[in-house]
Design a protein around this motif. Structure first.
Motif, PDB file in Angstrom:
ATOM      1  N   ASP A 118      -5.387  41.034 -60.909  1.00 52.88           N
ATOM      2  CA  ASP A 118      -4.228  41.566 -61.646  1.00 52.88           C
ATOM      3  C   ASP A 118      -4.166  40.948 -62.863  1.00 52.88           C
ATOM      4  OD1 ASP A 118      -3.035  39.211 -60.271  1.00 52.88           O
ATOM      5  OD2 ASP A 118      -1.496  39.476 -61.763  1.00 52.88           O
ATOM      6  N   LEU A 119      -4.697  39.854 -62.790  1.00 52.44           N
ATOM      7  CA  LEU A 119      -5.036  39.322 -64.087  1.00 52.44           C
ATOM      8  C   LEU A 119      -6.096  39.072 -65.571  1.00 52.44           C
ATOM      9  CD1 LEU A 119      -3.902  35.487 -63.586  1.00 52.44           C
ATOM     10  CD2 LEU A 119      -2.254  37.250 -64.428  1.00 52.44           C
ATOM     11  N   PHE A 120      -7.187  39.301 -64.386  1.00 50.86           N
ATOM     12  CA  PHE A 120      -7.972  40.086 -65.386  1.00 50.86           C
ATOM     13  C   PHE A 120      -8.530  41.347 -65.196  1.00 50.86           C
ATOM     14  CE2 PHE A 120      -8.260  35.929 -63.150  1.00 50.86           C
ATOM     15  CZ  PHE A 120      -8.338  34.786 -64.478  1.00 50.86           C
ATOM     16  N   ALA A 121      -7.665  42.678 -64.787  1.00 49.08           N
ATOM     17  CA  ALA A 121      -7.738  43.751 -64.531  1.00 49.08           C
ATOM     18  C   ALA A 121      -7.991  44.668 -66.045  1.00 49.08           C
ATOM     19  CB  ALA A 121      -7.118  44.403 -63.734  1.00 49.08           C
ATOM     20  N   ARG A 152      -4.737  36.643 -76.969  1.00 50.00           N
ATOM     21  CA  ARG A 152      -5.026  37.362 -75.614  1.00 50.00           C
ATOM     22  C   ARG A 152      -5.501  35.570 -74.782  1.00 50.00           C
ATOM     23  NH1 ARG A 152      -1.155  41.124 -73.213  1.00 50.00           N
ATOM     24  NH2 ARG A 152      -1.133  42.966 -75.000  1.00 50.00           N
ATOM     25  N   ALA A 153      -5.444  35.701 -73.565  1.00 52.21           N
ATOM     26  CA  ALA A 153      -5.916  34.785 -72.788  1.00 52.21           C
ATOM     27  C   ALA A 153      -5.050  34.162 -71.141  1.00 52.21           C
ATOM     28  CB  ALA A 153      -5.598  33.113 -73.771  1.00 52.21           C
ATOM     29  N   VAL A 154      -5.779  33.837 -70.762  1.00 47.44           N
ATOM     30  CA  VAL A 154      -5.927  33.710 -69.302  1.00 47.44           C
ATOM     31  C   VAL A 154      -5.255  31.998 -68.375  1.00 47.44           C
ATOM     32  CG1 VAL A 154      -5.283  34.279 -66.905  1.00 47.44           C
ATOM     33  CG2 VAL A 154      -5.603  36.055 -68.438  1.00 47.44           C
ATOM     34  N   PHE A 155      -4.381  31.494 -68.214  1.00 48.50           N
ATOM     35  CA  PHE A 155      -4.084  30.368 -67.225  1.00 48.50           C
ATOM     36  C   PHE A 155      -4.681  30.065 -65.768  1.00 48.50           C
ATOM     37  CE2 PHE A 155      -1.980  25.689 -68.055  1.00 48.50           C
ATOM     38  CZ  PHE A 155      -3.667  25.141 -66.984  1.00 48.50           C
ATOM     39  N   ARG A 189     -16.262  40.189 -64.845  1.00 48.60           N
ATOM     40  CA  ARG A 189     -15.450  40.720 -65.476  1.00 48.60           C
ATOM     41  C   ARG A 189     -15.519  41.496 -67.553  1.00 48.60           C
ATOM     42  NH1 ARG A 189     -11.288  42.933 -62.461  1.00 48.60           N
ATOM     43  NH2 ARG A 189     -11.743  43.644 -60.271  1.00 48.60           N
ATOM     44  N   GLY A 190     -16.301  40.172 -67.860  1.00 49.92           N
ATOM     45  CA  GLY A 190     -16.300  40.200 -69.453  1.00 49.92           C
ATOM     46  C   GLY A 190     -15.152  39.443 -70.196  1.00 49.92           C
ATOM     47  N   TRP A 191     -14.720  38.024 -69.588  1.00 47.38           N
ATOM     48  CA  TRP A 191     -13.955  37.517 -69.481  1.00 47.38           C
ATOM     49  C   TRP A 191     -15.191  35.988 -69.780  1.00 47.38           C
ATOM     50  CZ3 TRP A 191      -8.913  36.678 -70.581  1.00 47.38           C
ATOM     51  CH2 TRP A 191      -8.080  37.578 -70.611  1.00 47.38           C
ATOM     52  N   VAL A 192     -15.142  34.643 -70.836  1.00 46.70           N
ATOM     53  CA  VAL A 192     -15.162  33.849 -71.181  1.00 46.70           C
ATOM     54  C   VAL A 192     -14.436  32.423 -70.233  1.00 46.70           C
ATOM     55  CG1 VAL A 192     -16.201  31.733 -72.614  1.00 46.70           C
ATOM     56  CG2 VAL A 192     -16.230  34.230 -73.507  1.00 46.70           C
ATOM     57  N   ALA A 193     -14.992  32.043 -69.147  1.00 46.94           N
ATOM     58  CA  ALA A 193     -14.255  31.304 -68.402  1.00 46.94           C
ATOM     59  C   ALA A 193     -14.732  29.697 -69.114  1.00 46.94           C
ATOM     60  CB  ALA A 193     -15.065  31.468 -67.002  1.00 46.94           C
ATOM     61  N   VAL A 228      -9.053  33.571 -52.852  1.00 46.08           N
ATOM     62  CA  VAL A 228      -8.272  33.576 -54.117  1.00 46.08           C
ATOM     63  C   VAL A 228      -8.487  34.774 -54.873  1.00 46.08           C
ATOM     64  CG1 VAL A 228      -8.918  31.998 -55.834  1.00 46.08           C
ATOM     65  CG2 VAL A 228      -9.438  31.595 -53.602  1.00 46.08           C
ATOM     66  N   TRP A 229      -9.463  35.587 -55.017  1.00 47.51           N
ATOM     67  CA  TRP A 229      -9.174  36.653 -55.934  1.00 47.51           C
ATOM     68  C   TRP A 229      -8.313  37.892 -55.513  1.00 47.51           C
ATOM     69  CZ3 TRP A 229     -11.946  36.829 -60.195  1.00 47.51           C
ATOM     70  CH2 TRP A 229     -11.499  38.780 -61.307  1.00 47.51           C
ATOM     71  N   ALA A 230      -8.088  38.142 -54.384  1.00 46.83           N
ATOM     72  CA  ALA A 230      -7.201  38.905 -54.452  1.00 46.83           C
ATOM     73  C   ALA A 230      -5.535  38.957 -55.323  1.00 46.83           C
ATOM     74  CB  ALA A 230      -6.921  38.879 -52.890  1.00 46.83           C
ATOM     75  N   GLU A 231      -5.766  37.139 -55.559  1.00 51.95           N
ATOM     76  CA  GLU A 231      -4.438  36.489 -55.704  1.00 51.95           C
ATOM     77  C   GLU A 231      -4.642  36.714 -57.478  1.00 51.95           C
ATOM     78  OE1 GLU A 231      -1.080  36.293 -54.208  1.00 51.95           O
ATOM     79  OE2 GLU A 231      -2.194  36.174 -51.702  1.00 51.95           O
ATOM     80  N   VAL A 232      -5.632  36.631 -57.780  1.00 51.18           N
ATOM     81  CA  VAL A 232      -5.400  36.795 -59.406  1.00 51.18           C
ATOM     82  C   VAL A 232      -6.167  37.937 -60.112  1.00 51.18           C
ATOM     83  CG1 VAL A 232      -5.670  33.870 -58.912  1.00 51.18           C
ATOM     84  CG2 VAL A 232      -7.778  35.487 -59.546  1.00 51.18           C
TER      85      VAL A 232
END
Length: 233
Positions: A209-212, A2-5, A30-34, A203-207
């Motif tokens: 959903d990817l981190f929920a 799992r990953a997000v770009f 949100r608990g991700w490593v960026a 910006v956050w409003a547009e992304v």
């Protein structure tokens, strides 16, 4: 894995560096490593290429040479930073990526879009972002901000792209809007005027959903949709 770009795009002075840092903070909350990076210049090799591309000098690259320099930086960057980060489940956040080349070298410089897209395809190896946010700002305001930032930082009065005519920056802006029209699911345009916090909220409003959720399979890393959607740029 799992990953997000996510990539941030926009013209000169749109605030990508600031927004990248704010986005990374939100993602990590949100608990991700960026992994934050940029093009050109996200690797030691890229830093040297960046000097050739952005500094004013007596021997600027021709449009085609400029395109190929960006492609060389991107190919190295993808293989040494972006793919490795995605492979271990990171949220990779990049300041500029392939859409910048289409906007700047395609629409801005006037190189054939078919050529630009094919070079991008080779350089990225088919790797597309899950989401791209374009920070939209008038060229006049963007260049003013950029020059002011350089003066406050003790840097040069202007770099190569800031020295371009307003018409060039207008073509770049139009290019980003064209990219967004062609791929509205991935590319979102955000008003970059106002305070950094206000822009960060947009910006956050547009992304968000990817981190929920734990993450999404990244195109180009075995995702079911790796071959779908518009051609990589």
């Amino acid at each position: 894995m799992r990953a997000v770009f996510v990539t941030l795009e926009g013209g000169e002075g749109a605030g990508k560096t600031t927004q990248l840092a704010l986005l990374a903070a939100g993602v990590e909350g949100r608990g991700w490593v960026a992994v934050t990076t940029r093009e050109p210049g996200g690797t030691p090799l890229g830093a040297r290429v960046r000097e050739l591309l952005v500094r004013l000098g007596g021997d600027p690259p021709t449009p085609l040479a400029e395109l190929l320099l960006y492609a060389a930086d991107r190919a190295h960057h993808v293989e040494t930073v972006i793919r490795p980060g995605l492979a271990v489940g990171r949220a990779v956040l990049c300041d500029r990526y392939a859409d910048a080349t289409e906007a700047y070298q395609g629409y801005g410089r006037g190189l054939p879009l078919a050529v630009v897209r094919e070079v991008n395809r080779l350089a990225t190896g088919g790797l597309r972002p899950h989401r791209t946010v374009v920070l939209d700002l008038s060229p006049e305001e963007g260049v003013r901000r950029s020059l002011e930032r350089q003066r406050c930082g003790g840097g040069p009065r202007e770099e190569r792209f800031e020295a371009e005519a307003v018409a060039f920056h207008e073509r770049v802006r139009a290019g980003y809007r064209a990219v967004a029209r062609e791929d509205p699911e991935r590319v979102r345009i955000v008003d970059a005027s106002g305070t950094p916090v206000a822009v960060a909220e947009r910006v956050w409003a547009e992304v968000e959903d990817l981190f929920a959720r734990p993450g999404g399979l990244c195109p180009g890393l075995g995702a079911p949709d790796a071959g779908s959607g518009p051609s990589p740029r």
